[in-house]
Write an enzyme that holds these catalytic residues in place. Structure first.
Site, PDB file in Angstrom:
ATOM      1  N   CYS A  13      49.578  46.680  85.991  1.00  0.00           N
ATOM      2  CA  CYS A  13      48.373  45.875  85.784  1.00  0.00           C
ATOM      3  C   CYS A  13      48.681  44.531  85.141  1.00  0.00           C
ATOM      4  CB  CYS A  13      47.365  46.656  84.950  1.00  0.00           C
ATOM      5  SG  CYS A  13      46.613  48.030  85.858  1.00  0.00           S
ATOM      6  N   LYS A  16      47.823  41.383  87.206  1.00  0.00           N
ATOM      7  CA  LYS A  16      46.480  40.830  87.333  1.00  0.00           C
ATOM      8  C   LYS A  16      46.453  39.333  87.067  1.00  0.00           C
ATOM      9  CE  LYS A  16      43.192  44.562  86.333  1.00  0.00           C
ATOM     10  NZ  LYS A  16      42.089  44.965  85.428  1.00  0.00           N
ATOM     11  N   ASP A  46      32.682  45.178  85.673  1.00  0.00           N
ATOM     12  CA  ASP A  46      32.842  46.601  85.431  1.00  0.00           C
ATOM     13  C   ASP A  46      33.981  47.168  86.274  1.00  0.00           C
ATOM     14  OD1 ASP A  46      32.245  49.121  84.302  1.00  0.00           O
ATOM     15  OD2 ASP A  46      30.104  48.688  84.362  1.00  0.00           O
TER      16      ASP A  46
END
Length: 344
Positions: A13, A16, A46
Site C-alpha cells: 500500500c 498509493k 471510504d
C-alpha cells in the site's frame, strides 16, 4: 532465488498516490452523480462503494492491488488478497466472491512464480469462504496483483468512516510498523523472526468486521492502509466532523519496527503522507521525527480503526481478543472541535 521486490519501485500500500496528489487528480471529476441507491460513494474516501439492492441487502464493491511487498510469491499473493478483502470487512460486509487483477512482466518472471502468486491469493479466498471467480491479466513492466472483491451487507449493519460521534473511543486492532519492516526486508535488514511476525499481521483476515458491523456500539469503522494511521483517522474526523485526540504511547507498534524506525528506515510514502496532511494534525508534545513518521507509515493489510460508544468498549475489546487481535487497544477518543487530530 528470484526476489520479487527487485522488480518494482514500490511495494504494498506504499504504492498509493499521496493523499494531496490524489485530491488534485480527482478535483472536478464527476463522481457518484446523485444515484439514490448509492449508499456510499467517493465523497468520504471510504473503503468501498455500497449499492442498495433491496431493503435487506446492499452490495459492497471494492478493488485493491499493488506491487510486491515481499519476495516470496505465495506470501505476496496472500498479503494482496487479505488486503483487498479487508475493505469489505471494514464496511461490515461479508465477502461473496472475488476477481483477480494480474499484471506481470511475462518475459522476466517464470510461469511457476506467477502461478505461486495466484495460488497464495486463491488460498486466502478459500479461507474466507469465497470463490476466486475470474479476473483480468496484462503483460506489465512491474508485477501487480490484487482483487476486485464483492460482498453483501444489511443496510443497518453498514459501517462507514464518516459516522463517528463525539465521545466515541477509538480502537485500533492491529499494530503499526508494517511499512517500516517491509522496507527493511527490501534492504535485507529484516531478521527471519521479524519477517514471520509482520507476515502474521499482514495475513490476518479482518473478518471480525462482520461482527463489528452488527454491533450498534460500533459507530464507525475503517481499515488502516496506505495513508497510515493519521491519514485514515483524518478521513474519519473530516467525514464525521469531530476532533480526534490520541495518545501516542497507547498506539500498538510492532517491536522490530521501533528499532528500525529509530535507525531511519522508512518507506518514502511515510514522509509523503505526512507532507500531505500535516496541516490537519497537532503534535501536542515534542517527539523525534521517527516517532511521528511511524504514525504516517503506510500499512499493507493493516488493522481496523473503530469509533465505539464508551459503554461498548469493554465488550468490543473482549470480542477482539477472542478473535485473535491480541494488540487491539483504545488509542484515543472523539471530541468536539475543528475536524483534525491532536497527538498527545
Amino acid at each position: 532465488m528470484i526476489r520479487l521486490t527487485q522488480y518494482s519501485h514500490g511495494g504494498g500500500c506504499g504504492c498509493k498516490i499521496a493523499p494531496e496528489k490524489l485530491q488534485q487528480i480527482l478535483h472536478q471529476v464527476p463522481l457518484d452523480l446523485g444515484n439514490d441507491r448509492l449508499l456510499v460513494g467517493a465523497g468520504t474516501s471510504d473503503d468501498a462503494a455500497v449499492y442498495l439492492l433491496n431493503p435487506d441487502q446492499a452490495l459492497v464493491l471494492t478493488t485493491d492491488f499493488f506491487m510486491p511487498i515481499v519476495d516470496d510469491p505465495v506470501d505476496f499473493g496472500r498479503i494482496a488478497a487479505t488486503n483487498a478483502l479487508s475493505d469489505v470487512y471494514a464496511m461490515g460486509g461479508t465477502p461473496i466472491l472475488a476477481l483477480t487483477i494480474l499484471g506481470m512482466p511475462i518475459n522476466k518472471l517464470p510461469t511457476e512464480v506467477i502461478q505461486a502468486i495466484m495460488q497464495g491469493g486463491a488460498a486466502v479466498c478459500q479461507s474466507a469462504g469465497i470463490p476466486l471467480a475470474g479476473g483480468h491479466s496484462i503483460d506489465s513492466p512491474e508485477p501487480i496483483f490484487g482483487l476486485v472483491a464483492a460482498g453483501i451487507v444489511h443496510p443497518q449493519h453498514l459501517r462507514q468512516n464518516s459516522t463517528a460521534q463525539v465521545g466515541d473511543r477509538l480502537i485500533l486492532t492491529k499494530p503499526l510498523g508494517i511499512g517500516v519492516m517491509t522496507t527493511a526486508l527490501k534492504k535485507e535488514k529484516l531478521s527471519p523472526e521479524a519477517y514471520r511476525e509482520v507476515l502474521t499481521v499482514m495475513t490476518q483476515l479482518n473478518r471480525v468486521g462482520i461482527q463489528l458491523g452488527a454491533n450498534p456500539m460500533v459507530h464507525a469503522m475503517t481499515d488502516v492502509t496506505g495513508f497510515g494511521l493519521l491519514g485514515h483517522l483524518l478521513e474519519v474526523c473530516r467525514g464525521s466532523k469531530v476532533k480526534a485526540q490520541i495518545t501516542a504511547s497507547k498506539i500498538p507498534i510492532l517491536s522490530p519496527a521501533r528499532t528500525l524506525a529509530a535507525q531511519g528506515i522508512f518507506p518514502g510514502a511515510a514522509e509523503r503522507n505526512w507532507n500531505s496532511y500535516r496541516d490537519g494534525v497537532i503534535l501536542a508534545l515534542a517527539r523525534p521525527d521517527w516517532e511521528t513518521l511511524l504514525l504516517t507509515d503506510p500499512q499493507t493489510s493493516g488493522g481496523l480503526l473503530l469509533a465505539v460508544a464508551p459503554e461498548g468498549v469493554a465488550d468490543i475489546l473482549t470480542l477482539l481478543a477472542r478473535e485473535g487481535y491480541e494488540h487491539a487497544t483504545v488509542i484515543g477518543e472523539c471530541k468536539t472541535g475543528t475536524p483534525g487530530i491532536e497527538v498527545q
